[in-house]
Write an enzyme that holds these catalytic residues in place. Sequence first.
Site, mmCIF file in Angstrom:
data_model
loop_
_atom_site.group_PDB
_atom_site.id
_atom_site.type_symbol
_atom_site.label_atom_id
_atom_site.label_comp_id
_atom_site.label_asym_id
_atom_site.label_seq_id
_atom_site.Cartn_x
_atom_site.Cartn_y
_atom_site.Cartn_z
ATOM 1 N N LYS A 55 -8.631 -17.968 33.393
ATOM 2 C CA LYS A 55 -9.298 -17.172 34.430
ATOM 3 C C LYS A 55 -10.762 -17.600 34.593
ATOM 4 O O LYS A 55 -11.248 -17.771 35.709
ATOM 5 C CB LYS A 55 -9.200 -15.685 34.094
ATOM 6 C CG LYS A 55 -7.771 -15.159 34.162
ATOM 7 C CD LYS A 55 -7.661 -13.737 33.650
ATOM 8 C CE LYS A 55 -6.220 -13.286 33.633
ATOM 9 N NZ LYS A 55 -6.064 -11.922 33.098
ATOM 10 N N GLY A 71 -11.305 -12.521 30.953
ATOM 11 C CA GLY A 71 -10.743 -11.698 29.890
ATOM 12 C C GLY A 71 -9.266 -11.428 30.108
ATOM 13 O O GLY A 71 -8.773 -11.453 31.240
ATOM 14 N N ASP A 72 -8.579 -11.178 29.011
ATOM 15 C CA ASP A 72 -7.176 -10.782 29.088
ATOM 16 C C ASP A 72 -6.840 -9.975 27.837
ATOM 17 O O ASP A 72 -7.302 -10.302 26.743
ATOM 18 C CB ASP A 72 -6.253 -11.991 29.179
ATOM 19 C CG ASP A 72 -4.852 -11.579 29.614
ATOM 20 O OD1 ASP A 72 -4.634 -11.460 30.837
ATOM 21 O OD2 ASP A 72 -3.995 -11.345 28.745
ATOM 22 N N SER A 73 -6.060 -8.922 28.030
ATOM 23 C CA SER A 73 -5.681 -8.061 26.902
ATOM 24 C C SER A 73 -4.171 -7.919 26.820
ATOM 25 O O SER A 73 -3.483 -7.857 27.843
ATOM 26 C CB SER A 73 -6.294 -6.662 27.054
ATOM 27 O OG SER A 73 -7.695 -6.715 27.044
ATOM 28 N N GLY A 108 -8.699 -11.274 24.705
ATOM 29 C CA GLY A 108 -9.249 -12.624 24.756
ATOM 30 C C GLY A 108 -10.450 -12.646 25.677
ATOM 31 O O GLY A 108 -10.454 -12.010 26.732
#
Length: 197
Positions: A55, A71-73, A108
Amino acid sequence: MRLVLASASPSRRMILNSAGVQPLLRPTQVDEEAIAASLGNAPAGEVVAALAQAKADAVAAEYPDDVVIGGDSMLLLGDKLQGKPLTVENTIQRWREQAGATAELLTGHCIIYGEQRVLETTRTTVTFAEASETDIIAYARSGEPLHCAGAFTLEALGGWFIDRIEGDPSSVIGLSLPLLRRALYSFGLDVSQFWES
């Protein structure tokens, strides 16, 4: 200089707004399933970091003089990595599995400034309440958890059903302010220069 958020997440935007920052919003679409599949049996922390990096990388070239945040969760329940449930039915099923359980919320982060970057995953332990079936269904039907990693929020209706967290609360909401601060310092920048005056 600006903070550029490569995300459509209202929670990530809210964290930055509450911390005095009005980020430039540049949400991007990446093929999350293809990225995760390409990693095979990589550890869960590497998967969310790779998604965050994809991203941030998709946006960073357009903003070489700004700080770009991707970001990524995902929720790690047992050995199963879970993203957004997307439907009411999936949300109900997830909550039936996680009610009363303890899991790890992995977030992340990829933070890019010019040629510098910080790529890191935060891990926060979340203990879910023994929510009633009626509340599970009502929560799923509210629509709130459908687009949230782990099918829950900490800062809204979902807060009723979280008994405990161990770790960084802002990371559970979607963006670790302590990690972002450390990244900015490593780039030779100060947090306060991004505050709205």
